[in-house]
Design a protein around this motif. Structure first.
Motif, PDB file in Angstrom:
ATOM      1  N   UNK A 184      32.484 -25.198  44.908  1.00  0.00           N
ATOM      2  CA  UNK A 184      31.631 -24.695  45.880  1.00  0.00           C
ATOM      3  C   UNK A 184      30.298 -23.864  45.698  1.00  0.00           C
ATOM      4  N   UNK A 185      30.631 -23.174  44.575  1.00  0.00           N
ATOM      5  CA  UNK A 185      29.318 -22.371  43.903  1.00  0.00           C
ATOM      6  C   UNK A 185      28.291 -23.137  43.393  1.00  0.00           C
ATOM      7  N   UNK A 186      29.188 -24.351  42.689  1.00  0.00           N
ATOM      8  CA  UNK A 186      27.800 -25.126  41.941  1.00  0.00           C
ATOM      9  C   UNK A 186      27.194 -26.030  42.790  1.00  0.00           C
ATOM     10  N   UNK A 187      27.505 -26.040  44.047  1.00  0.00           N
ATOM     11  CA  UNK A 187      27.132 -27.276  45.075  1.00  0.00           C
ATOM     12  C   UNK A 187      26.091 -26.466  45.989  1.00  0.00           C
ATOM     13  N   UNK A 188      25.882 -25.126  45.618  1.00  0.00           N
ATOM     14  CA  UNK A 188      25.132 -24.541  46.781  1.00  0.00           C
ATOM     15  C   UNK A 188      23.636 -24.745  46.358  1.00  0.00           C
ATOM     16  N   UNK A 189      22.654 -25.049  47.520  1.00  0.00           N
ATOM     17  CA  UNK A 189      21.577 -25.710  47.379  1.00  0.00           C
ATOM     18  C   UNK A 189      21.271 -27.134  46.730  1.00  0.00           C
ATOM     19  N   UNK A 190      22.272 -27.695  46.554  1.00  0.00           N
ATOM     20  CA  UNK A 190      22.527 -29.005  46.038  1.00  0.00           C
ATOM     21  C   UNK A 190      22.847 -29.851  47.308  1.00  0.00           C
ATOM     22  N   UNK A 191      23.925 -29.729  47.717  1.00  0.00           N
ATOM     23  CA  UNK A 191      24.334 -30.552  48.910  1.00  0.00           C
ATOM     24  C   UNK A 191      25.167 -29.669  49.781  1.00  0.00           C
ATOM     25  N   UNK A 192      25.130 -28.572  49.748  1.00  0.00           N
ATOM     26  CA  UNK A 192      25.745 -27.391  50.659  1.00  0.00           C
ATOM     27  C   UNK A 192      24.765 -26.170  50.793  1.00  0.00           C
ATOM     28  N   UNK A 193      24.885 -25.867  51.964  1.00  0.00           N
ATOM     29  CA  UNK A 193      24.116 -24.352  52.152  1.00  0.00           C
ATOM     30  C   UNK A 193      25.268 -23.251  52.763  1.00  0.00           C
ATOM     31  N   UNK A 194      25.192 -22.260  52.508  1.00  0.00           N
ATOM     32  CA  UNK A 194      26.171 -21.225  53.042  1.00  0.00           C
ATOM     33  C   UNK A 194      25.315 -20.043  53.700  1.00  0.00           C
ATOM     34  N   UNK A 195      25.909 -19.736  54.866  1.00  0.00           N
ATOM     35  CA  UNK A 195      25.268 -18.528  55.499  1.00  0.00           C
ATOM     36  C   UNK A 195      26.463 -17.516  55.353  1.00  0.00           C
ATOM     37  N   UNK A 196      26.005 -16.215  55.304  1.00  0.00           N
ATOM     38  CA  UNK A 196      26.842 -15.112  55.370  1.00  0.00           C
ATOM     39  C   UNK A 196      26.661 -14.243  56.522  1.00  0.00           C
ATOM     40  N   UNK A 197      27.651 -13.564  57.151  1.00  0.00           N
ATOM     41  CA  UNK A 197      27.708 -12.808  58.058  1.00  0.00           C
ATOM     42  C   UNK A 197      27.963 -11.351  57.564  1.00  0.00           C
ATOM     43  N   UNK A 198      26.817 -10.401  58.170  1.00  0.00           N
ATOM     44  CA  UNK A 198      26.937  -8.904  57.851  1.00  0.00           C
ATOM     45  C   UNK A 198      27.079  -8.248  59.181  1.00  0.00           C
ATOM     46  N   UNK A 199      27.908  -7.209  58.806  1.00  0.00           N
ATOM     47  CA  UNK A 199      28.241  -6.068  59.919  1.00  0.00           C
ATOM     48  C   UNK A 199      26.948  -5.159  60.032  1.00  0.00           C
TER      49      UNK A 199
END
Length: 288
Positions: A184-199
């Protein structure tokens, strides 16, 4: 006779898989449906020193094919097929699976994923004493059906400061994930994007993952998770709409798809409320 295939057999195998995989009654959901994508997948498997592409031969003619993709991070094997040129043969299918298991002795799990209308695969699973997982729904959202929503929570793009939070929540909520931590971490900005929710205090409470594919107008809303204490407050809705909005606006996708367990009605209700519609129901099995 069952053997590992060479490039000489590639085109024939693609033709067999293309014919059968586009019929619900012989579908294997780990196999793509377009000829080009099948060709690319089978080529990748064939070129890999760890994965294998098997052929079942009648004299010198290949009449069956089974793709075996190995994920080296967890030693899981995803089966693409088996497919047969002619009518389904249960004993030949079992023989191909047994041959694959003997060749992939380091594997700890063999996964099957197929359209529920594929009766022959259900019988194969029974004969293999496979473990049944919950059925999964494939849901689709077409761009023309999407109505952008106002996102009230603070959703930001992933950065490495959130790596530990994402991995911990992933393992807490998705312990049998096919995506490994490093994968997962190695694929970020390659073929995956992750969005984080903050309170409201800027504390991480959840994530959403978007998975992209080369030369495809379909993007996958791959996974969502919200910390247990923060559920029911709209973070899941905010993450879903952020991921979908990114797929349509940033990457110009025509379709967003996702997978949800049949029994997870809370999640499916959320997806339906966003405009997703049921496309296919797949069955999931594994042999350990």
């Amino acid at each position: 006779m069952i053997i590992e295939l060479s490039s000489d057999h590639l085109q024939k195998c693609v033709e067999i898989a293309f014919l059968r995989n586009n019929q619900p009654e012989s579908n294997s959901a780990y196999c793509p449906k377009s000829k080009k994508s099948i060709y690319d997948d089978f080529s990748f498997i064939m070129d890999s020193s760890d994965s294998i592409l098997l052929g079942f031969f009648d004299n010198d003619v290949v009449i069956g094919v089974l793709g075996c993709f190995v994920n080296l991070d967890n030693n899981w094997v995803d089966f693409s097929g088996p497919f047969f040129k002619n009518e389904w043969n249960q004993e030949d299918a079992k023989a191909m699976v047994a041959y694959a298991k003997s060749k992939l002795s380091k594997a700890v799990r063999f996964n099957f994923y197929f359209d529920t209308r594929n009766v022959n695969f259900h019988y194969l699973m029974e004969s293999l004493s496979a473990e049944r997982n919950d059925n999964e729904y494939i849901l689709l959202l077409n761009k023309i059906d999407y109505k952008p929503q106002q996102v009230e929570h603070n959703i930001i793009a992933y950065n490495s400061d959130f790596a530990d939070n994402v991995i911990k929540l992933k393992n807490d909520t998705w312990s049998d994930s096919y995506i490994t931590d490093n994968g997962l971490l190695n694929s970020i900005n390659k073929d995956r994007d992750i969005f984080c929710a903050l309170d409201e205090n800027g504390v991480f409470v959840g994530y959403g993952i978007l998975k992209r594919y080369k030369d495809s107008n379909c993007i996958t809303a791959e996974a969502f998770a919200v910390a247990e204490y923060a559920r029911g407050k709209g973070y899941g809705w905010a993450l879903l709409n952020t991921v979908v909005d990114c797929a349509f606006k940033k990457y110009n996708a025509n379709i967003v798809d996702l997978v949800v367990d049949r029994l997870n009605t809370h999640a499916s209700d959320l997806y339906y409320s966003c405009g997703f519609k049921l496309d296919i129901e797949n069955a999931s099995y594994c042999v350990k």
